[in-house]
Design a protein around this motif. Structure first.
Motif, PDB file in Angstrom:
ATOM      1  N   CYS A   3      41.655  40.263  52.619  1.00 20.70           N
ATOM      2  CA  CYS A   3      41.271  39.270  51.620  1.00 20.70           C
ATOM      3  C   CYS A   3      42.513  38.592  51.082  1.00 20.70           C
ATOM      4  CB  CYS A   3      40.505  39.948  50.476  1.00 20.70           C
ATOM      5  SG  CYS A   3      39.949  38.737  49.259  1.00 20.70           S
TER       6      CYS A   3
ATOM      7  N   ASN B 236      42.338  36.574  48.295  1.00 24.59           N
ATOM      8  CA  ASN B 236      42.001  36.016  46.982  1.00 24.59           C
ATOM      9  C   ASN B 236      42.760  36.594  45.794  1.00 24.59           C
ATOM     10  OD1 ASN B 236      40.093  33.954  47.552  1.00 24.59           O
ATOM     11  ND2 ASN B 236      38.742  35.567  48.298  1.00 24.59           N
ATOM     12  N   PHE B 237      43.211  37.824  45.927  1.00 23.39           N
ATOM     13  CA  PHE B 237      43.987  38.454  44.859  1.00 23.39           C
ATOM     14  C   PHE B 237      43.339  38.319  43.486  1.00 23.39           C
ATOM     15  CE2 PHE B 237      47.035  38.092  48.250  1.00 23.39           C
ATOM     16  CZ  PHE B 237      47.717  39.293  48.173  1.00 23.39           C
ATOM     17  N   CYS B 238      42.082  38.689  43.376  1.00 22.28           N
ATOM     18  CA  CYS B 238      41.479  38.831  42.052  1.00 22.28           C
ATOM     19  C   CYS B 238      42.344  39.858  41.313  1.00 22.28           C
ATOM     20  CB  CYS B 238      40.045  39.341  42.159  1.00 22.28           C
ATOM     21  SG  CYS B 238      39.008  38.215  43.100  1.00 22.28           S
TER      22      CYS B 238
ATOM     23  N   CYS C 299      41.617  43.717  41.623  1.00 26.33           N
ATOM     24  CA  CYS C 299      41.167  44.302  42.893  1.00 26.33           C
ATOM     25  C   CYS C 299      42.329  44.724  43.790  1.00 26.33           C
ATOM     26  CB  CYS C 299      40.292  43.279  43.619  1.00 26.33           C
ATOM     27  SG  CYS C 299      39.689  43.899  45.186  1.00 26.33           S
TER      28      CYS C 299
ATOM     29  N   PRO D  75      43.310  43.395  48.616  1.00 24.36           N
ATOM     30  CA  PRO D  75      44.353  42.680  49.362  1.00 24.36           C
ATOM     31  C   PRO D  75      45.555  43.576  49.696  1.00 24.36           C
ATOM     32  CG  PRO D  75      43.559  41.331  47.564  1.00 24.36           C
ATOM     33  CD  PRO D  75      42.972  42.696  47.357  1.00 24.36           C
TER      34      PRO D  75
ATOM     35  N   HIS E 103      31.690  35.081  48.478  1.00 20.84           N
ATOM     36  CA  HIS E 103      32.467  34.681  47.299  1.00 20.84           C
ATOM     37  C   HIS E 103      31.876  33.368  46.770  1.00 20.84           C
ATOM     38  CE1 HIS E 103      35.532  33.793  44.456  1.00 20.84           C
ATOM     39  NE2 HIS E 103      36.291  34.801  44.840  1.00 20.84           N
TER      40      HIS E 103
ATOM     41  N   ARG F 118      39.276  34.357  39.586  1.00 19.95           N
ATOM     42  CA  ARG F 118      38.106  34.264  40.465  1.00 19.95           C
ATOM     43  C   ARG F 118      37.922  32.880  41.097  1.00 19.95           C
ATOM     44  NH1 ARG F 118      35.765  37.946  43.121  1.00 19.95           N
ATOM     45  NH2 ARG F 118      33.670  37.106  42.866  1.00 19.95           N
TER      46      ARG F 118
HETATM   47  S1  SF4 Z   1      37.201  41.195  44.537  1.00 17.07           S
HETATM   48 FE1  SF4 Z   1      38.545  39.407  44.996  1.00 17.07          FE
HETATM   49  S2  SF4 Z   1      40.421  40.275  45.890  1.00 17.07           S
HETATM   50 FE2  SF4 Z   1      38.854  41.864  45.943  1.00 17.07          FE
HETATM   51  S3  SF4 Z   1      37.931  41.702  47.974  1.00 17.07           S
HETATM   52 FE3  SF4 Z   1      36.656  40.482  46.601  1.00 17.07          FE
HETATM   53  S4  SF4 Z   1      37.485  38.411  46.694  1.00 17.07           S
HETATM   54 FE4  SF4 Z   1      39.046  39.794  47.590  1.00 17.07          FE
END
Ligand code: SF4
Length: 457
Positions: free
Chosen positions: A163, A165-167, A170, A173, A242, A282
């Protein structure tokens, strides 16, 4: 050259934590180990190889690995042949440190090293030395064959990994690496082969399936279209979406191929407050999320939605929590997966200094779950007495009963002959609960009044 009789008929036991991706990885590990003559066993006592497939998404993941390995201390003392390994996200995160901290461990392998597992185990046995394989393979194209040992009616298929996105809450990644997608052609071949082996439904897996992109440029919508048009798979599900990447094209394709693409979308919101969403990184506001919900519901009438929510994110005020609360009242999801925020290693939010006290997080979570329970029961009522096509998947635990799912991902229990397993059959709902429908078979004219994607909720 790997010894094809490495296992010599010895038992292998895998203990699996976490999400569907991890269960799928366990299936792959078992398939690889069976190829070199290890035999899956039901309990660690019968095993000469024990693997913990760990997860670092929930609380105290490293602690859980330590305590589970500790349970095997006596087995290791009794059986010098026993090797113990840790795979999955904790292995990826801790690497060598895990070996250093847990003397009983023989090997550690990361999320990109699953296919090296037989070689790693062979080295352990041959050299007597402890092994680590936890490098990310970010350069190579992501190409794997789905390995399912004895496919049933349904199967899980990884379409991508990692992933980008680096929320800020989380760890994925850091434990699964950068996003990489499998090639469209490879996936078509894979799924055709599963269909030939009797699979009727596939669930496409990825941390963020909407950002799937094949080498040929096909996106997720085009993948769904290709699977619907070019394979004989009866049903297609996918997880996880997402919201920022869910687009109109995907909605249109889902509606057009509705006979195959299931009427159930998991759309993680995480919070109902724009400021919190910004701190979570997000990539959408509350309003943008609600616009996506509207786009989906307008384009696929009757589709069932579920979501993930985090309460007590650092700095979340009472008013911001109330926005999450109002989100569930406004959207009226069939189901939510709500959790208290807890810090994860490497993540930005773990370093935020405005953490919320545990008892306050618990209070907010209780409130959310209580309200959702009421919504879920209300939404279940219209299912009573309706007829739905159900794909029967397996025998249930109750004698004479079989189980399956509707397109909306409701679990169906029905007294019916086992010969119906693998078939899609209309059933009438006798009693509807939020996630479960107790049903009976229907025949004749009632069978022609099937409600699939058209439930008016
Ligand atoms: S929560 Fe965010 S960083 Fe974690 S897997 Fe989902 S999209 Fe990727």
């Amino acid at each position: 050259m790997l010894n094809q009789d490495l296992g010599r008929g010895r038992g292998v036991y895998i203990s699996t934590y976490g999400c569907q991706m991890n269960s799928n990885d366990t299936e792959r590990m078992m398939a690889l180990l069976e190829m070199v003559n290890f035999i899956p066993v039901e309990s660690p006592e019968k095993a000469s190889l024990i693997i913990i497939n760990s997860c670092s998404v929930r609380e105290k993941p490293v602690h859980k690995v330590h305590s589970e390995v500790g349970i095997y201390r006596e087995l290791k003392a009794k059986n010098p042949d026993l090797r113990i390994g840790v795979g999955g996200c904790v292995a990826q995160q801790e690497k060598q440190k895990l070996l250093k901290d847990i003397p009983l461990l023989d090997f550690v392998f990361g999320t990109d090293a699953i296919d090296q597992l037989p070689e790693l185990v062979a080295k352990c046995y041959d050299t007597g030395e402890r092994q680590v394989a936890a490098r990310f393979e970010n350069e190579k194209p992501y190409s794997i064959e789905t390995m399912v040992r004895n496919p049933g009616v349904t199967a899980f298929v990884n379409i991508m990994k990692g992933c980008d996105n680096f929320c800020t809450f989380c760890v994925v990644p850091f434990t699964r690496g950068r996003e990489r997608s499998r090639n469209l052609k490879e996936l078509l071949t894979d799924i055709k082969s599963l269909v030939a082996r009797g699979v009727k439904e596939v669930t496409l897996l990825g941390q963020n399936v909407n950002s799937y992109e094949s080498e040929c440029g096909a996106d997720f919508g085009q993948l769904l279209k290709a699977l619907a048009e070019d394979t004989d798979i009866a049903r297609i599900r996918y997880t996880t979406s997402h919201p920022k990447d869910f687009n109109q094209e995907l909605v249109d394709i889902s509606q057009k191929y509705r006979s195959k693409i299931c009427d159930y979308i998991h759309l993680p919101a995480q919070s109902g407050n724009t400021e919190v969403l910004k701190r979570m990184n997000r990539g959408y506001s509350r309003e943008e999320y609600l616009d996506k919900v509207k786009m989906i519901r307008d384009g696929i009438p009757g589709v069932v939605l579920s979501t993930d929510l985090i309460v007590g994110f650092p700095g979340e005020t009472e008013a911001q929590f109330e926005d999450t609360y109002s989100l569930i009242e406004q959207v009226r999801y069939d189901n939510i997966y709500a959790f208290k925020y807890s810090p994860r290693p490497f993540t930005k939010a773990a370093r935020f200094d405005d953490q919320i006290p545990e008892d306050e997080k618990s209070r907010r979570l209780d409130l959310l779950l209580k309200t959702q329970r009421e919504i879920s029961f209300e939404l279940a009522k219209p299912y009573d007495g309706q007829v739905y096509d159900t794909l029967f998947e397996a025998k249930s635990d109750v004698e004479g009963q079989i189980q399956g799912r509707t397109t909306h991902n409701k679990l169906v229990y029905c007294y019916a002959p086992e010969s119906l397993i693998g078939q899609t059959v209309p059933v009438k709902v006798l009693k509807a609960f939020p996630s479960v429908l107790r049903c009976e078979l229907v025949t004749g004219s009632a069978a022609s009044t099937v409600h699939n994607g058209t439930l008016n909720l």
